[in-house]
Enzyme design. Sequence first.
Site, PDB file in Angstrom:
ATOM      1  N   TYR A 159     -12.947  64.805 -34.539  1.00  0.00           N
ATOM      2  CA  TYR A 159     -13.775  65.688 -35.450  1.00  0.00           C
ATOM      3  C   TYR A 159     -15.203  66.886 -35.029  1.00  0.00           C
ATOM      4  CZ  TYR A 159     -17.185  67.895 -38.614  1.00  0.00           C
ATOM      5  OH  TYR A 159     -18.072  69.037 -38.577  1.00  0.00           O
ATOM      6  N   HIS A 216     -17.246  63.136 -41.638  1.00  0.00           N
ATOM      7  CA  HIS A 216     -16.160  64.072 -41.871  1.00  0.00           C
ATOM      8  C   HIS A 216     -15.206  63.573 -42.563  1.00  0.00           C
ATOM      9  CE1 HIS A 216     -14.460  68.450 -41.859  1.00  0.00           C
ATOM     10  NE2 HIS A 216     -15.026  68.438 -41.670  1.00  0.00           N
TER      11      HIS A 216
HETATM   12  C1  CS2 Z   1     -18.825  70.313 -41.140  1.00  0.00           C
HETATM   13  C2  CS2 Z   1     -18.807  71.501 -41.776  1.00  0.00           C
HETATM   14  O1  CS2 Z   1     -21.072  71.592 -40.962  1.00  0.00           O
HETATM   15  C3  CS2 Z   1     -20.652  70.558 -41.376  1.00  0.00           C
HETATM   16  O2  CS2 Z   1     -20.696  69.770 -41.422  1.00  0.00           O
HETATM   17  O3  CS2 Z   1     -17.937  69.340 -42.635  1.00  0.00           O
HETATM   18  O4  CS2 Z   1     -18.221  71.724 -40.039  1.00  0.00           O
HETATM   19  C4  CS2 Z   1     -17.163  71.898 -42.130  1.00  0.00           C
HETATM   20  O5  CS2 Z   1     -16.031  71.102 -41.002  1.00  0.00           O
HETATM   21  C5  CS2 Z   1     -16.237  73.373 -42.790  1.00  0.00           C
HETATM   22  O6  CS2 Z   1     -17.534  73.631 -43.208  1.00  0.00           O
HETATM   23  C6  CS2 Z   1     -15.341  73.491 -43.336  1.00  0.00           C
HETATM   24  O7  CS2 Z   1     -14.315  74.929 -43.640  1.00  0.00           O
HETATM   25 MG    MG Z   2     -20.349  67.980 -42.698  1.00  0.00          MG
END
Ligand code: CS2
Ligand code: MG
Length: 407
Positions: A159, A216
């Site tokens: 991720y 995530h």
């Molecule tokens: C993520 C986000 O910022 C974060 O913590 O989990 O980047 C997420 O993946 C996105 O906002 C999804 O749209």
């Molecule tokens: Mg996040």
Amino acid sequence: MKITDAKVFVGGPKKNYVTLKIMTDQGIYGLGDATLNNRETLPAQYLQDYLVPNLIGMDPRNSEDIWQYFYRGAYFRRGPIATAAFGAIDMALWDIKGKLANLPVYQLLGGKSREGAMVYAHATGADLEDLMDSVAFYVEQGYKAVRVQCGIPGMPKGYAVPEAKGDNLNHITDYTGIRPKVEVWDTDRYMRYMPGALERIRERFGPELKILHDVHHRLLPREAAAFARAVEPVDLYWLEDPTPAEDQDALRLIRQHSTVPIAIGEVFNSIYDCNRLIEQELIDFIRVAVTYAGGITPVRRIVDLAGLHHVRTGFHGAPSHSPICMAAQAHLNAWAPNFGVQEYLVLGTPECDALFPSEHRMENGMVWVSDAPGLGVDFDESKAARYDYVPGSHPVVRLEDGTMWNY
Ligand code: CS2
Ligand code: MG
């Protein structure tokens, strides 16, 4: 005082921001953000077809009643498409209220509880060495808190991890088309590798740096509990979204096995998604965003409830949100007695700054809220015309055998 018109714009530099502008019969206008990442046209359509026609003629000062009117009036409540649209209206009404009072929004909330609000940056690396360089880059710029994500040996992609060393992955949306790319996830490899990697980051950067990590939503409850226990020596500032947010009981298992602070809530869109988690003190940070959670009005209630239970704020601030949402959050962050940290990605491209001029400042890892009346951010319509909606997507995630997994 009456609302005379409202316009919706979709587009922006490398991003489909959904911007609402509400006009009034007193010449004052308000701005709101309805950007729902990778589904941007939907809140825009909801606004255009249903909400804007009803807004016209309303008194913009009655922001509470207008919020209730749309939320209760929809009958089918909640859901991020609706709440992003309500959120944009609510932000714009607070903007108008501040301009009318000639006060920045934080004054309407109760004034400043602090001067600067601490933010965290996203450090990322194709591998651990690459991640260390990225952390060092932010530390040198004065950041006190950094979220760390890196590639896992043997796993093609994790991720928020770039494919090539040195790449910056602040924009996770792929604008080459609407069909998502597929990423492959391997929980066992992640569980074996990541705790040690986090310990090495702690060793290298010392005890002061606030280190955050985002799972995530990828672990099962038992795995998440084991992972939380394994990372205890790292002294994380928070462990984010260890399990999918729908299963709130999963967090109880994590709590029973570890004292690692848990942050959750970026996908929540109402207080009813988090009231149990907060009241039962199963989380330490609430991560809602003012856009997805329906605006300043409902988020203020979440913040107050959280305050009763020692839960601090850590608002979502991925590049998902336009500078208008970030401005609304800057005002809440200045006020909230239980403020924790703000996620902040430097979007600061000259194009973005030109489209959304503002005097909110980011310096030394802190955001300094603007004292301009209202939200303190503007929108240059003449520049907006340059940008069209560009379809894009997040990746989707499968396990090695092809099973669909959580992005
Ligand atoms: C993520 C986000 O910022 C974060 O913590 O989990 O980047 C997420 O993946 C996105 O906002 C999804 O749209
Ligand atoms: Mg996040």
